[in-house]
Scaffold this motif. Structure first.
Motif, PDB file in Angstrom:
ATOM      1  N   LEU A  55       4.232  10.474   4.338  1.00 34.20           N
ATOM      2  CA  LEU A  55       4.980  10.625   5.577  1.00 34.20           C
ATOM      3  C   LEU A  55       6.084  11.654   5.361  1.00 34.20           C
ATOM      4  N   PRO A  56       6.544  12.304   6.426  1.00 32.46           N
ATOM      5  CA  PRO A  56       7.654  13.244   6.268  1.00 32.46           C
ATOM      6  C   PRO A  56       8.902  12.505   5.784  1.00 32.46           C
ATOM      7  N   PRO A  57       9.807  13.199   5.097  1.00 23.81           N
ATOM      8  CA  PRO A  57      11.051  12.556   4.680  1.00 23.81           C
ATOM      9  C   PRO A  57      11.760  11.940   5.889  1.00 23.81           C
ATOM     10  N   HIS A  58      12.386  10.806   5.653  1.00 21.99           N
ATOM     11  CA  HIS A  58      13.014  10.020   6.713  1.00 21.99           C
ATOM     12  C   HIS A  58      14.380   9.546   6.221  1.00 21.99           C
ATOM     13  N   THR A  59      15.363   9.483   7.107  1.00 22.16           N
ATOM     14  CA  THR A  59      16.691   8.983   6.742  1.00 22.16           C
ATOM     15  C   THR A  59      17.001   7.720   7.528  1.00 22.16           C
ATOM     16  N   ASP A  60      17.363   6.660   6.813  1.00 23.05           N
ATOM     17  CA  ASP A  60      17.806   5.415   7.428  1.00 23.05           C
ATOM     18  C   ASP A  60      19.302   5.265   7.179  1.00 23.05           C
ATOM     19  N   GLY A  80       7.924  20.611  -7.434  1.00 22.40           N
ATOM     20  CA  GLY A  80       6.600  20.668  -6.836  1.00 22.40           C
ATOM     21  C   GLY A  80       6.028  19.293  -6.529  1.00 22.40           C
ATOM     22  N   GLY A  81       6.815  18.267  -6.767  1.00 22.55           N
ATOM     23  CA  GLY A  81       6.379  16.905  -6.498  1.00 22.55           C
ATOM     24  C   GLY A  81       6.909  16.419  -5.160  1.00 22.55           C
ATOM     25  N   PRO A  82       6.984  15.110  -5.004  1.00 26.11           N
ATOM     26  CA  PRO A  82       7.463  14.538  -3.744  1.00 26.11           C
ATOM     27  C   PRO A  82       8.971  14.732  -3.571  1.00 26.11           C
ATOM     28  N   VAL A  83       9.429  14.400  -2.377  1.00 27.10           N
ATOM     29  CA  VAL A  83      10.856  14.454  -2.082  1.00 27.10           C
ATOM     30  C   VAL A  83      11.516  13.250  -2.742  1.00 27.10           C
ATOM     31  N   ARG A 133      28.646   3.640   6.106  1.00 29.49           N
ATOM     32  CA  ARG A 133      27.324   3.949   6.625  1.00 29.49           C
ATOM     33  C   ARG A 133      26.555   4.632   5.492  1.00 29.49           C
ATOM     34  N   VAL A 134      25.740   3.833   4.813  1.00 25.42           N
ATOM     35  CA  VAL A 134      24.951   4.329   3.687  1.00 25.42           C
ATOM     36  C   VAL A 134      23.726   5.029   4.248  1.00 25.42           C
ATOM     37  N   LEU A 135      23.538   6.272   3.848  1.00 24.49           N
ATOM     38  CA  LEU A 135      22.375   7.054   4.264  1.00 24.49           C
ATOM     39  C   LEU A 135      21.367   7.074   3.119  1.00 24.49           C
ATOM     40  N   VAL A 136      20.129   6.718   3.412  1.00 30.80           N
ATOM     41  CA  VAL A 136      19.068   6.782   2.418  1.00 30.80           C
ATOM     42  C   VAL A 136      17.985   7.698   2.982  1.00 30.80           C
ATOM     43  N   ARG A 137      17.796   8.838   2.336  1.00 29.69           N
ATOM     44  CA  ARG A 137      16.746   9.789   2.722  1.00 29.69           C
ATOM     45  C   ARG A 137      15.627   9.638   1.701  1.00 29.69           C
ATOM     46  N   TYR A 138      14.407   9.421   2.175  1.00 30.17           N
ATOM     47  CA  TYR A 138      13.306   9.151   1.264  1.00 30.17           C
ATOM     48  C   TYR A 138      11.980   9.621   1.859  1.00 30.17           C
ATOM     49  N   GLN A 139      11.008   9.730   0.987  1.00 29.87           N
ATOM     50  CA  GLN A 139       9.639  10.022   1.386  1.00 29.87           C
ATOM     51  C   GLN A 139       8.775   8.867   0.902  1.00 29.87           C
ATOM     52  N   SER A 140       7.899   8.400   1.735  1.00 34.75           N
ATOM     53  CA  SER A 140       6.982   7.335   1.329  1.00 34.75           C
ATOM     54  C   SER A 140       5.549   7.826   1.488  1.00 34.75           C
ATOM     55  N   CYS A 141       4.708   7.376   0.554  1.00 34.91           N
ATOM     56  CA  CYS A 141       3.306   7.785   0.535  1.00 34.91           C
ATOM     57  C   CYS A 141       2.428   6.579   0.227  1.00 34.91           C
ATOM     58  N   ASN A 142       1.162   6.701   0.573  1.00 39.75           N
ATOM     59  CA  ASN A 142       0.165   5.780   0.055  1.00 39.75           C
ATOM     60  C   ASN A 142      -0.771   6.624  -0.797  1.00 39.75           C
ATOM     61  N   GLY A 181       0.795  -1.229   0.000  1.00 37.28           N
ATOM     62  CA  GLY A 181       0.000   0.000   0.000  1.00 37.28           C
ATOM     63  C   GLY A 181       0.827   1.278   0.000  1.00 37.28           C
ATOM     64  N   TRP A 182       2.133   1.164   0.204  1.00 40.46           N
ATOM     65  CA  TRP A 182       3.022   2.321   0.256  1.00 40.46           C
ATOM     66  C   TRP A 182       3.938   2.316  -0.952  1.00 40.46           C
ATOM     67  N   HIS A 183       4.502   3.472  -1.268  1.00 46.99           N
ATOM     68  CA  HIS A 183       5.503   3.566  -2.326  1.00 46.99           C
ATOM     69  C   HIS A 183       6.592   4.550  -1.912  1.00 46.99           C
ATOM     70  N   LEU A 184       7.722   4.418  -2.586  1.00 49.29           N
ATOM     71  CA  LEU A 184       8.932   5.197  -2.325  1.00 49.29           C
ATOM     72  C   LEU A 184       9.295   5.877  -3.633  1.00 49.29           C
ATOM     73  N   TYR A 185       9.717   7.101  -3.592  1.00 52.13           N
ATOM     74  CA  TYR A 185      10.002   7.862  -4.811  1.00 52.13           C
ATOM     75  C   TYR A 185      11.416   7.622  -5.336  1.00 52.13           C
ATOM     76  N   ALA A 186      11.598   7.896  -6.613  1.00 54.99           N
ATOM     77  CA  ALA A 186      12.859   7.667  -7.317  1.00 54.99           C
ATOM     78  C   ALA A 186      13.893   8.746  -6.986  1.00 54.99           C
ATOM     79  N   LEU A 187      15.063   8.628  -7.593  1.00 61.36           N
ATOM     80  CA  LEU A 187      16.162   9.569  -7.359  1.00 61.36           C
ATOM     81  C   LEU A 187      15.912  10.947  -7.968  1.00 61.36           C
ATOM     82  N   GLU A 188      15.048  11.025  -8.970  1.00 61.13           N
ATOM     83  CA  GLU A 188      14.720  12.318  -9.580  1.00 61.13           C
ATOM     84  C   GLU A 188      13.208  12.462  -9.643  1.00 61.13           C
ATOM     85  N   GLU A 189      12.708  13.611  -9.215  1.00 63.83           N
ATOM     86  CA  GLU A 189      11.274  13.904  -9.221  1.00 63.83           C
ATOM     87  C   GLU A 189      11.028  15.304  -9.776  1.00 63.83           C
TER      88      GLU A 189
END
Length: 163
Positions: A148-153, A70-73, A134-143, A59-67
């Motif tokens: 959700l706010p951008p998050h870094t793992d 005015g779109g998602p993060v 230590r690989v940092l992945v900053r992403y935004q996920s939506c349904n 039910g969720w999705h994650l955005y690509a490296l380029e958007e």
């Protein structure tokens, strides 16, 4: 009577969506794992790759490296300062491209899983022996209703450095 802050409203929304852990904290909707990393020692200055995969909750999705503007993060992949390698570039698996119901414009996104390959070069001045990227992945996920706010793992990648 107190009013709810934006953070409080977000937590209530997440709890209503069932995105929480046993202690009530929001549960990440993407779980990262290392798909491939160097099995042999990496020589100083040598180029190598690391592949990571994000498993995305249904039910969720994650955005690509380029958007689009005015779109998602867009997802960002980086290393922490002081890591024993430099990130040269990142490639992603082919994303879906469809109109996003939240942003009302075409976006590139992943459902189910998202794969990224990191092209790296071991630092020349790093001491031989075990090391950790230590690989940092900053992403935004939506349904289809909320983002959700951008998050870094942080994904630790163990490797051995050679002379």
């Amino acid at each position: 009577m107190r009013s709810l802050t934006e953070g409080g409203l977000l937590l209530l929304a997440l709890l209503a969506l069932g995105v929480s852990t046993a202690d009530g904290a929001p549960k990440p909707v993407v779980q990262w794992q290392i798909k491939a990393a160097p099995a042999k020692p990496v020589k100083a200055g040598a180029k190598f790759t690391v592949s990571i995969t994000g498993h995305i909750d249904p039910g969720w999705h994650l955005y690509a490296l380029e958007e689009p503007p005015g779109g998602p993060v867009a997802t960002e992949v980086a290393l922490t300062d002081g890591d024993p390698a430099d990130l040269l570039r990142v490639e992603e698996a082919k994303p879906h491209v469809l109109p996003d119901p939240v942003f009302q414009k075409p976006t590139k996104f992943f459902e189910g899983s998202a794969g990224f390959t990191l092209y790296l070069q071991a630092a020349r001045e790093t001491a031989p022996g075990p090391g950790t990227l230590r690989v940092l992945v900053r992403y935004q996920s939506c349904n289809d209703r909320v983002c959700l706010p951008p998050h870094t793992d942080t994904i630790p990648v163990e490797l051995t450095l050679a002379q």
